[in-house]
Enzyme design. Structure first.
Site, PDB file in Angstrom:
ATOM      1  N   CYS A 151      -9.249  -3.659  -3.254  1.00 30.70           N
ATOM      2  CA  CYS A 151      -7.940  -3.225  -3.777  1.00 30.70           C
ATOM      3  C   CYS A 151      -6.992  -2.932  -2.605  1.00 30.70           C
ATOM      4  O   CYS A 151      -7.412  -2.373  -1.583  1.00 30.70           O
ATOM      5  CB  CYS A 151      -8.112  -1.978  -4.631  1.00 30.70           C
ATOM      6  SG  CYS A 151      -6.560  -1.293  -5.227  1.00 30.70           S
ATOM      7  N   CYS A 208      -5.995  -3.354  -7.795  1.00 32.14           N
ATOM      8  CA  CYS A 208      -7.128  -3.655  -8.686  1.00 32.14           C
ATOM      9  C   CYS A 208      -6.727  -3.281 -10.118  1.00 32.14           C
ATOM     10  O   CYS A 208      -5.672  -2.670 -10.345  1.00 32.14           O
ATOM     11  CB  CYS A 208      -8.364  -2.869  -8.251  1.00 32.14           C
ATOM     12  SG  CYS A 208      -8.223  -1.095  -8.531  1.00 32.14           S
ATOM     13  N   CYS A 261      -8.014   3.997  -3.196  1.00 34.31           N
ATOM     14  CA  CYS A 261      -8.917   3.456  -4.201  1.00 34.31           C
ATOM     15  C   CYS A 261     -10.259   3.128  -3.538  1.00 34.31           C
ATOM     16  O   CYS A 261     -10.311   2.729  -2.374  1.00 34.31           O
ATOM     17  CB  CYS A 261      -8.276   2.205  -4.798  1.00 34.31           C
ATOM     18  SG  CYS A 261      -9.305   1.382  -6.006  1.00 34.31           S
ATOM     19  N   CYS A 276      -6.030   0.517 -10.646  1.00 35.46           N
ATOM     20  CA  CYS A 276      -4.772   0.997 -10.069  1.00 35.46           C
ATOM     21  C   CYS A 276      -3.587   0.456 -10.865  1.00 35.46           C
ATOM     22  O   CYS A 276      -2.599   1.162 -11.086  1.00 35.46           O
ATOM     23  CB  CYS A 276      -4.666   0.594  -8.602  1.00 35.46           C
ATOM     24  SG  CYS A 276      -5.794   1.533  -7.555  1.00 35.46           S
ATOM     25  N   HIS A 331       0.838  -1.212   0.000  1.00 27.95           N
ATOM     26  CA  HIS A 331       0.000   0.000   0.000  1.00 27.95           C
ATOM     27  C   HIS A 331       0.881   1.274   0.000  1.00 27.95           C
ATOM     28  O   HIS A 331       0.680   2.172  -0.816  1.00 27.95           O
ATOM     29  CB  HIS A 331      -0.904  -0.018   1.231  1.00 27.95           C
ATOM     30  CG  HIS A 331      -1.818   1.157   1.354  1.00 27.95           C
ATOM     31  ND1 HIS A 331      -3.130   1.123   0.934  1.00 27.95           N
ATOM     32  CD2 HIS A 331      -1.619   2.406   1.847  1.00 27.95           C
ATOM     33  CE1 HIS A 331      -3.697   2.296   1.169  1.00 27.95           C
ATOM     34  NE2 HIS A 331      -2.801   3.096   1.736  1.00 27.95           N
ATOM     35  N   GLU A 332       1.847   1.311   0.910  1.00 26.83           N
ATOM     36  CA  GLU A 332       2.683   2.519   1.010  1.00 26.83           C
ATOM     37  C   GLU A 332       3.585   2.672  -0.206  1.00 26.83           C
ATOM     38  O   GLU A 332       3.781   3.798  -0.695  1.00 26.83           O
ATOM     39  CB  GLU A 332       3.525   2.499   2.304  1.00 26.83           C
ATOM     40  CG  GLU A 332       2.714   2.532   3.594  1.00 26.83           C
ATOM     41  CD  GLU A 332       1.696   3.670   3.690  1.00 26.83           C
ATOM     42  OE1 GLU A 332       1.865   4.696   3.011  1.00 26.83           O
ATOM     43  OE2 GLU A 332       0.704   3.499   4.431  1.00 26.83           O
ATOM     44  N   HIS A 373       1.689   4.292  -2.956  1.00 27.39           N
ATOM     45  CA  HIS A 373       1.634   5.763  -2.883  1.00 27.39           C
ATOM     46  C   HIS A 373       2.882   6.385  -3.508  1.00 27.39           C
ATOM     47  O   HIS A 373       2.792   7.415  -4.190  1.00 27.39           O
ATOM     48  CB  HIS A 373       1.541   6.227  -1.421  1.00 27.39           C
ATOM     49  CG  HIS A 373       0.168   6.078  -0.824  1.00 27.39           C
ATOM     50  ND1 HIS A 373      -0.982   6.390  -1.509  1.00 27.39           N
ATOM     51  CD2 HIS A 373      -0.229   5.652   0.416  1.00 27.39           C
ATOM     52  CE1 HIS A 373      -2.040   6.177  -0.726  1.00 27.39           C
ATOM     53  NE2 HIS A 373      -1.615   5.714   0.443  1.00 27.39           N
TER      54      HIS A 373
END
Lengths: 447, 176
Positions: free
Chosen positions: B148, B167, B143, B170, B132-133, B136
């Site tokens: 996702c 997803c 999202c 993304c 996740h990070e 970014h």
């Protein structure tokens, strides 16, 4: 595509501004920061934000004072007040002054997410509400175009075909014929119908007021311009602008208007930023613009720019066949608004209404019916409820003799050709009245 | 010239096998080689006694200062409770479209919430937070797709609900 929500963060602590900035940027919002209230207010002059998150305790102007100032300019703003030391008093004060919410630092990440999500929902509901309101208003107004005469059928056909285009339109016609209604009908039937219909009565405004009204102004542009204000052209973006009494605008405004129509860009009064607006222009006049061009009082280039399509609305006296329908429509309209059952109308009263000349056109007929419903017994409109005799002066009375003839004839009709009563009403003796009847060759069959 | 890599910089997380698994998941998701390194700093400098937590903003700046140009992205892994001044805690944060990010495994453990230990669940959560990070740092914002990995998660339950992967939308943004 959904609108991108913008957030302004106002806090004197850099670490708070940075933290919130990073948090909201990751959520895909447009984010700006300000380290004090003054900077925030300056930013708000040139930019718009959907949500403002402000610290309550800041050097200089505090968050509550800033809240009050923003609310006086834009009452619908969503402002969330943040504080490190929550007290019930300050929370109540903030909410009373119009804050959307009041939160204590540090927040739980989940609370912050919910807070912004709820504020976002409110913004989209307000936008939706505004769009729906506009839609309802425009749909209501088309019904006012009443008539089945050939003249009216032609007019409706013209409205229908011109509505689908993007061309400028001039609507001409005598005062009271319903030029604004036709303009609204064009807008409502056009692809622009879900966007604003903005009406400007050019004749009612001085040159400088009209300029500020049309183009808007920046704060401080002139004495009394305390805040930025959008002009009518800006408000009509994606919709239509209706310029009533276009013939009354000054030469300077004619030049300005021509430039705006050509480029669709303009600057607010006192501003230096070019603004683009996609509007359609519909004008109305009761003057003969072509003669004004020949006389040099209206610019030829502006006339041709506006007069792409010309729609002429015939005066009511040229579509007498529509009078019963209009009378019926106005009776229903006013009885409904006054909470009365629909009134009937005497055939003699209706006949007289059809014989009348209507210098004030449909507006005059509408006023007559409204008055009759107010002063009448509420069940039936009769001749005595209609102020017809007071409107004897019409466009066909061109001389004093014409006027005198028409006036005497009307009073004679009123008293069923009773000479004594008519003479008394006219405050003349019977001999004088006989002489007048002879002079004007008046007969009981004359109208 | 060496190929661009993603560097995972571990600050005091002792379980090497866990870190290896995370590195493999990152490699699979982003398609870059992953370089696993150990960071040596005194975390005490980043400790805030008033909050009994570690300052996430300062740690993010530290990781960013340790970012080396031969690495494409750098992510610091911590096992301490992170905060930023405005929030009570964070799982992690990153510079959007930047070089660096941080993630903490401190709040990902079942035992912290009074539940039985579950190593499998813990490692899945850790992989999701790291991906996740890093997402970014590639410019991906949160999202709306509920499964996702870029879905915003403020509670552990949110982390468990989403999947380990980006997803379709993304992924398209990442490639584009």
């Amino acid at each position: 595509m959904a609108k991108k929500i913008s957030i302004l963060i106002v806090d004197d602590e850099e670490s708070v501004r940075d933290s919130l900035y990073n948090w909201f940027i990751e959520d895909g919002y447009r984010v700006e920061t300000a380290e004090n209230a003054r900077k925030a207010l300056t930013l708000l002059e040139s930019d718009q934000f959907d949500i403002i998150l402000a610290d309550i305790k800041m050097p200089g102007m505090d968050g509550l004072e800033m809240l009050r100032r923003i609310k006086s300019i834009k009452p619908v703003s969503i402002i969330i007040i943040m504080t490190a030391f929550a007290t019930v008093d300050t929370a109540v004060k903030a909410l009373k002054d119009g804050a959307y919410d009041y939160v204590t630092k540090p927040f739980d990440p989940d609370d912050l997410t919910h807070l912004i999500r709820n504020a976002t929902k409110q913004i989209s509901l307000e936008d939706e509400n505004e769009t729906l309101k506009k839609k309802v208003i425009t749909l209501e107004n088309v019904e006012d175009l009443i008539g089945e005469s050939d003249a009216m059928k032609n007019l409706l056909r013209e409205v229908e075909s011109v509505a689908q285009t993007n061309s400028s339109v001039i609507i001409s016609g005598e005062s009271g014929t319903g030029k604004e209604l036709v303009a609204r009908a064009i807008h409502t039937n056009s692809p622009r119908k879900f966007f604003p219909f903005v009406s400007v009565h050019c004749g009612a405004l001085t040159e400088s007021l009209l300029e500020s009204e049309l183009f808007g102004h920046e704060k401080g542009a002139f004495t009394g311009a305390m805040y930025n204000r959008k002009g009518r052209f800006e408000m009509a973006d994606s919709g239509s602008i209706f310029l009533d009494e276009i013939a009354t605008i000054s030469t300077k405004m004619q030049v300005e208007l021509l430039r705006v129509l050509e480029s669709k860009t303009f600057m607010r009064v006192g501003g230096n930023k070019e603004i683009y607006s996609d509007f359609r222009v519909i004008c109305a006049t009761n003057k003969d613009l072509k003669s004004m061009v020949e006389q040099g009082t209206f610019r030829e280039d502006l006339f041709y720019r506006l007069n792409v399509v010309n729609i002429h609305i015939p005066p009511l006296r040229d579509r007498i066949a529509d009078i019963p329908l209009l009378v019926d429509y106005f009776i229903k309209k006013y009885c409904l608004s006054m909470n009365k059952p629909p009134a009937a109308i005497d055939p003699t009263a209706l006949k007289r209404l059809q014989e009348f000349n209507y210098p004030g056109n449909i507006r005059e007929l509408e006023n007559m019916i409204e008055r009759a419903i107010v002063v009448g017994d509420g069940k039936r409109i009769s001749l005595k409820d209609l102020p017809l005799e007071k409107s004897i002066v019409n466009s066909s009375t061109e001389s004093l003799d014409d006027f005198e003839r028409a006036f005497i004839l009307q009073i004679l009709h009123k008293y069923s050709w009773n000479i004594s009563r008519t003479a008394k009403a006219l405050k003349v003796d019977r001999v004088t009245l006989y002489n007048k009847i002879k002079k004007y060759d008046l007969k009981p069959t004359d109208q | 010239m060496s190929l661009p890599t993603i560097t995972l910089l571990s600050f005091g997380f002792p379980q090497q096998d866990f870190l290896d698994q995370i590195a493999r998941a990152v490699q699979l998701e982003f398609g870059y080689a992953v370089n696993l390194r150990e960071g040596r700093i005194d975390l005490g400098e980043y400790y805030d006694p008033a909050r009994n937590q570690y300052n996430g903003n300062n740690l993010l700046n530290l990781v960013d200062s340790l970012h080396v140009t031969d690495s494409f992205k750098t992510l610091g892994i911590f096992n301490v409770d992170l905060f930023i001044p405005i929030l009570t805690f964070i799982f992690g944060q990153a510079f959007l479209n930047g070089n660096s990010g941080i993630a903490s495994f401190y709040r990902l453990n079942n035992e912290r919430y009074g539940m039985p230990e579950n190593d499998l669940l813990f490692i899945e959560r850790a992989k999701k937070e790291v991906i996740h990070e890093i997402g970014h740092t590639f410019g991906l914002i949160h999202c709306q797709n509920p499964v996702c990995v870029m879905r915003s998660s403020t509670y552990l339950e949110d982390v468990d609900q989403k999947k380990l992967h980006l997803c379709h939308n993304c992924r398209e943004k990442l490639v584009g």
